[in-house]
Write a protein that holds these residues in place. Structure first.
Motif, PDB file in Angstrom:
ATOM      1  N   THR A  80       0.852  -1.183   0.000  1.00 24.05           N
ATOM      2  CA  THR A  80       0.000   0.000   0.000  1.00 24.05           C
ATOM      3  C   THR A  80       0.886   1.230   0.000  1.00 24.05           C
ATOM      4  OG1 THR A  80      -0.154  -0.336   2.384  1.00 24.05           O
ATOM      5  CG2 THR A  80      -2.085  -0.922   1.080  1.00 24.05           C
ATOM      6  N   GLU A  81       0.520   2.209  -0.794  1.00 18.32           N
ATOM      7  CA  GLU A  81       1.189   3.521  -0.787  1.00 18.32           C
ATOM      8  C   GLU A  81       0.205   4.512  -0.193  1.00 18.32           C
ATOM      9  OE1 GLU A  81       4.355   3.468  -4.504  1.00 18.32           O
ATOM     10  OE2 GLU A  81       2.418   4.438  -4.774  1.00 18.32           O
ATOM     11  N   GLY A  82       0.557   5.093   0.956  1.00 23.25           N
ATOM     12  CA  GLY A  82      -0.364   5.952   1.690  1.00 23.25           C
ATOM     13  C   GLY A  82      -0.327   5.530   3.144  1.00 23.25           C
ATOM     14  N   ALA A  83      -1.141   6.173   3.975  1.00 25.53           N
ATOM     15  CA  ALA A  83      -1.015   5.988   5.428  1.00 25.53           C
ATOM     16  C   ALA A  83      -1.781   4.773   5.937  1.00 25.53           C
ATOM     17  CB  ALA A  83      -1.489   7.264   6.129  1.00 25.53           C
TER      18      ALA A  83
ATOM     19  N   VAL B 186      -5.051   5.960  -0.948  1.00 26.70           N
ATOM     20  CA  VAL B 186      -4.100   4.874  -0.697  1.00 26.70           C
ATOM     21  C   VAL B 186      -4.120   4.001  -1.944  1.00 26.70           C
ATOM     22  CG1 VAL B 186      -3.608   2.830   0.711  1.00 26.70           C
ATOM     23  CG2 VAL B 186      -4.467   4.913   1.805  1.00 26.70           C
ATOM     24  N   THR B 187      -2.961   3.762  -2.514  1.00 26.96           N
ATOM     25  CA  THR B 187      -2.917   2.950  -3.727  1.00 26.96           C
ATOM     26  C   THR B 187      -2.360   1.573  -3.404  1.00 26.96           C
ATOM     27  OG1 THR B 187      -2.460   4.984  -4.931  1.00 26.96           O
ATOM     28  CG2 THR B 187      -2.168   2.940  -6.140  1.00 26.96           C
TER      29      THR B 187
ATOM     30  N   PRO C 258      -0.513 -17.262  -8.011  1.00 27.30           N
ATOM     31  CA  PRO C 258      -1.799 -17.740  -8.516  1.00 27.30           C
ATOM     32  C   PRO C 258      -2.454 -18.743  -7.576  1.00 27.30           C
ATOM     33  CG  PRO C 258      -0.271 -17.583 -10.332  1.00 27.30           C
ATOM     34  CD  PRO C 258       0.515 -17.277  -9.079  1.00 27.30           C
ATOM     35  N   SER C 259      -3.715 -18.493  -7.292  1.00 29.31           N
ATOM     36  CA  SER C 259      -4.641 -19.305  -6.479  1.00 29.31           C
ATOM     37  C   SER C 259      -4.501 -19.087  -4.974  1.00 29.31           C
ATOM     38  CB  SER C 259      -4.544 -20.806  -6.798  1.00 29.31           C
ATOM     39  OG  SER C 259      -3.549 -21.427  -6.008  1.00 29.31           O
ATOM     40  N   GLU C 260      -3.489 -18.353  -4.519  1.00 26.63           N
ATOM     41  CA  GLU C 260      -3.379 -18.089  -3.076  1.00 26.63           C
ATOM     42  C   GLU C 260      -4.410 -17.053  -2.647  1.00 26.63           C
ATOM     43  OE1 GLU C 260       0.942 -18.663  -1.239  1.00 26.63           O
ATOM     44  OE2 GLU C 260       0.915 -17.093  -2.755  1.00 26.63           O
ATOM     45  N   ARG C 261      -4.789 -17.123  -1.356  1.00 27.38           N
ATOM     46  CA  ARG C 261      -5.652 -16.100  -0.763  1.00 27.38           C
ATOM     47  C   ARG C 261      -4.960 -15.505   0.453  1.00 27.38           C
ATOM     48  NH1 ARG C 261      -6.577 -20.915  -1.990  1.00 27.38           N
ATOM     49  NH2 ARG C 261      -7.955 -21.526  -0.300  1.00 27.38           N
ATOM     50  N   PHE C 262      -5.034 -14.206   0.549  1.00 27.74           N
ATOM     51  CA  PHE C 262      -4.570 -13.496   1.740  1.00 27.74           C
ATOM     52  C   PHE C 262      -5.727 -12.653   2.246  1.00 27.74           C
ATOM     53  CE2 PHE C 262      -0.552 -14.793   0.076  1.00 27.74           C
ATOM     54  CZ  PHE C 262       0.274 -14.929   1.178  1.00 27.74           C
ATOM     55  N   ASP C 263      -6.050 -12.867   3.520  1.00 29.91           N
ATOM     56  CA  ASP C 263      -7.135 -12.149   4.166  1.00 29.91           C
ATOM     57  C   ASP C 263      -6.452 -11.041   4.961  1.00 29.91           C
ATOM     58  OD1 ASP C 263      -9.515 -11.533   5.397  1.00 29.91           O
ATOM     59  OD2 ASP C 263      -9.952 -13.593   6.008  1.00 29.91           O
ATOM     60  N   VAL C 264      -6.721  -9.780   4.613  1.00 26.75           N
ATOM     61  CA  VAL C 264      -5.982  -8.690   5.256  1.00 26.75           C
ATOM     62  C   VAL C 264      -6.941  -7.635   5.816  1.00 26.75           C
ATOM     63  CG1 VAL C 264      -3.998  -8.983   3.704  1.00 26.75           C
ATOM     64  CG2 VAL C 264      -5.722  -7.256   3.167  1.00 26.75           C
ATOM     65  N   VAL C 265      -6.448  -6.950   6.841  1.00 22.30           N
ATOM     66  CA  VAL C 265      -7.141  -5.774   7.348  1.00 22.30           C
ATOM     67  C   VAL C 265      -6.302  -4.560   6.979  1.00 22.30           C
ATOM     68  CG1 VAL C 265      -7.764  -4.513   9.452  1.00 22.30           C
ATOM     69  CG2 VAL C 265      -8.402  -6.922   9.205  1.00 22.30           C
ATOM     70  N   VAL C 266      -6.960  -3.538   6.456  1.00 20.30           N
ATOM     71  CA  VAL C 266      -6.297  -2.263   6.178  1.00 20.30           C
ATOM     72  C   VAL C 266      -7.017  -1.210   7.017  1.00 20.30           C
ATOM     73  CG1 VAL C 266      -5.716  -0.529   4.438  1.00 20.30           C
ATOM     74  CG2 VAL C 266      -5.650  -2.967   3.837  1.00 20.30           C
ATOM     75  N   ASP C 267      -6.248  -0.504   7.827  1.00 29.18           N
ATOM     76  CA  ASP C 267      -6.819   0.500   8.729  1.00 29.18           C
ATOM     77  C   ASP C 267      -6.600   1.889   8.114  1.00 29.18           C
ATOM     78  OD1 ASP C 267      -7.602   2.145  10.733  1.00 29.18           O
ATOM     79  OD2 ASP C 267      -6.318   1.274  12.293  1.00 29.18           O
ATOM     80  N   PHE C 268      -7.690   2.504   7.681  1.00 25.04           N
ATOM     81  CA  PHE C 268      -7.585   3.819   7.032  1.00 25.04           C
ATOM     82  C   PHE C 268      -7.734   4.978   8.037  1.00 25.04           C
ATOM     83  CE2 PHE C 268      -9.155   0.970   3.614  1.00 25.04           C
ATOM     84  CZ  PHE C 268      -8.198   1.216   2.634  1.00 25.04           C
TER      85      PHE C 268
END
Ligand SMILES: [Cu+2]
Length: 508
Positions: A296-299, A344-345, A325-335
């Motif tokens: 992520t680019e940004g805060a 945020v890019t 390919p085919s992997e999953r990542f479950d992520v939290v992004v705190d804005f």
């Protein structure tokens, strides 16, 4: 009698080594085919113009006390992916990505698929512990209604039907981000490229209690790359564009086909308006061959909470997430640290030019955050290598003689078992590669004991796919539970998979 290209290779007397002592030709002298960008024949769409599409949840056609029933037709349709142009896709219910199926642990799903295409299909629920007859073995075809010429691979055990069939998913496993996609023998890569992929979200009460971001703060992101022809249609270097007889791609692309347009949920480089709170993004790489280094680019940064097989023990902050390919990542992004009006890019450090961007989040609304991100998410057992009853060595390499991708020197053959693990035992599989190969096992989930030495930063939790780079070795601890029967394991670079990098195991 007509032989497929793969059968010709098999009958050419090419033999491989035994399973425990693989005899593999030295790969150091071989120039392997690299994955390659297929340039679009039109100006690429502008970035961050279209809005992210929120994927709709499919409604069951009926439910009872034990199960939810879905009817889905697989058909050709037209989609608006590029401005002012139509793209012909193959879609579950005629949409790409396919409709999201939301399932619950302990409740069965019945999925009745009707094949309205002119070629065979197979459905595989990736990451699911499924009985062998419902797992989507590549030769268990659903032929088009009215049949199909017998040009497919010969397999005595294949269960071939015409028109439609039902798949039963038990949902007897941890909550996780799964996905379903086509798995037709020899033609998986083009059929997924045409659009045959969708999410399948498995939920349970344990996860609901955590208070993670939910509702409109829980968003599915299917990332894939595509190339386009001048008329807006998908471009793919298939040897036989009708996908009826000859499998494979133009030889220059046998290392893997990379698109030059990055789609998220079927939209090129989209943007999403977000509030200044935490979001949960379930990220799937549904690309044929492209891996992404997400940043992520940004805060706001990426905090991983889950992997292929569900929640991690606790949140794990990453600067970069490499997703194959085919992997999953479950992520939290705190804005919450992002000023209103800022962006945020999500970028791809592994991509050049336009492929270096994925999507943009525009922080536009102030809101109170009602979600939690607990320090403890779940219980993950410590993997004990002493649980393993055997160590098997599996080598995944390119073979120049046959110009194909091999496992222990062998091409895929439905009649050959590469391993016969016993039900309810654990094994160590030592996976070694000559090149980038995201390796996937059906039926099981595994834990990574070592990845060229020690577990890598992306190996936490339960996995069903592990991404190996050139010359790497990984030891994975695999528990064979649930069902006896025949399953495949393979490289999930779909061009490698279609070109023979697949094997069988039978749980006995
Ligand atoms: Cu591969």
């Amino acid at each position: 009698m007509k032989y497929s290209r793969r059968e010709v290779l098999r009958y050419a007397g090419l033999s491989g080594g035994g399973l425990l002592l693989p005899a593999v030709e030295s790969s150091c002298l071989i120039s392997r085919p690299e994955s390659r960008v297929l340039p679009s024949r039109l100006p690429l769409p502008r970035q961050f113009q279209g809005s992210l599409r929120i994927l709709p949840i499919l409604k069951p056609t009926r439910t009872d006390s034990l199960a939810d029933f879905y009817n889905v037709s697989v058909r050709q349709a037209s989609a608006q992916i590029l401005d002012g142009m139509n793209t012909t896709i193959w879609g579950y219910n005629g949409v790409f990505p396919g409709p999201t199926i939301e399932a619950h642990v302990g409740r069965r799903v019945s999925l009745r698929l009707q094949n309205a295409l002119s070629v065979p299909i197979v459905n595989h629920l990736h990451g699911a512990r499924t009985s062998p007859e419902n797992d989507g073995y590549p030769t268990d075809l659903i032929l088009p209604a009215g049949g199909f010429p017998q040009s497919h691979m010969h397999d005595l055990l294949a269960k071939i039907v015409e028109g439609e069939r039902e798949y039963i998913y038990a949902n007897d496993q941890r909550a996780a981000t799964l996905w379903y996609h086509d798995h037709r023998m020899d033609f998986t890569a083009p059929q997924v490229w045409w659009g045959l992929a969708g999410f399948y979200i498995l939920r349970d009460a344990e996860e609901e209690r955590l208070g993670l971001p939910r509702g409109d703060k829980e968003i599915l992101l299917m990332i894939c790359d595509r190339s386009f022809d001048a008329d807006g249609s998908f471009l793919y270097p298939a040897l036989d564009p009708s996908l009826r007889e000859t499998p494979g791609v133009d030889a220059r692309y046998m290392g893997g086909v990379l698109g030059d347009v990055i789609l998220v949920n079927g939209v090129p480089w989209p943007r999403l308006e977000v509030a200044n709170v935490k979001y949960r993004f379930r990220i799937l790489n549904a690309s044929n061959a492209r891996r992404y280094d997400l940043e992520t680019e940004g805060a706001a940064s990426l905090i991983q909470i889950g992997s292929d097989g569900g929640l991690l023990a606790g949140p794990l902050a990453h600067r970069t997430i490499r997703i194959a390919p085919s992997e999953r990542f479950d992520v939290v992004v705190d804005f919450s640290k992002c000023p209103i009006g800022s962006t945020v890019t999500l970028v791809n450090r592994a991509g050049d030019g336009p492929a270096g961007q994925i999507m943009r989040f525009d922080v536009f609304r102030n809101e109170r955050d009602e979600s939690n991100l607990p320090a403890k998410l779940s219980d993950i057992p410590f993997p004990n290598p002493e649980d393993a009853v055997i160590t098997r060595v599996l080598d995944f390499s390119y073979q120049r003689r046959s110009h194909s991708w091999r496992i222990n020197g062998n091409p895929f053959d439905p009649a050959r078992m590469d391993a016969r693990p016993k039900l309810d035992t654990a094994e160590i599989w030592r996976l070694q590669t000559d090149f980038n190969h995201p390796l996937h096992l059906h039926l099981v989930h595994f834990q990574v004991l070592g990845h060229s030495g020690r577990p890598g930063p992306y190996d936490e939790g339960w996995k069903d796919t592990i991404d190996l780079g050139p010359g790497q070795t990984a030891d994975i601890l695999v528990r064979f539970t649930g069902y006896r029967g025949r399953y495949v394991f393979h490289c999930h670079n779909l061009e490698h998979e279609d070109m023979s990098m697949m094997g069988n195991f039978e749980v006995v």
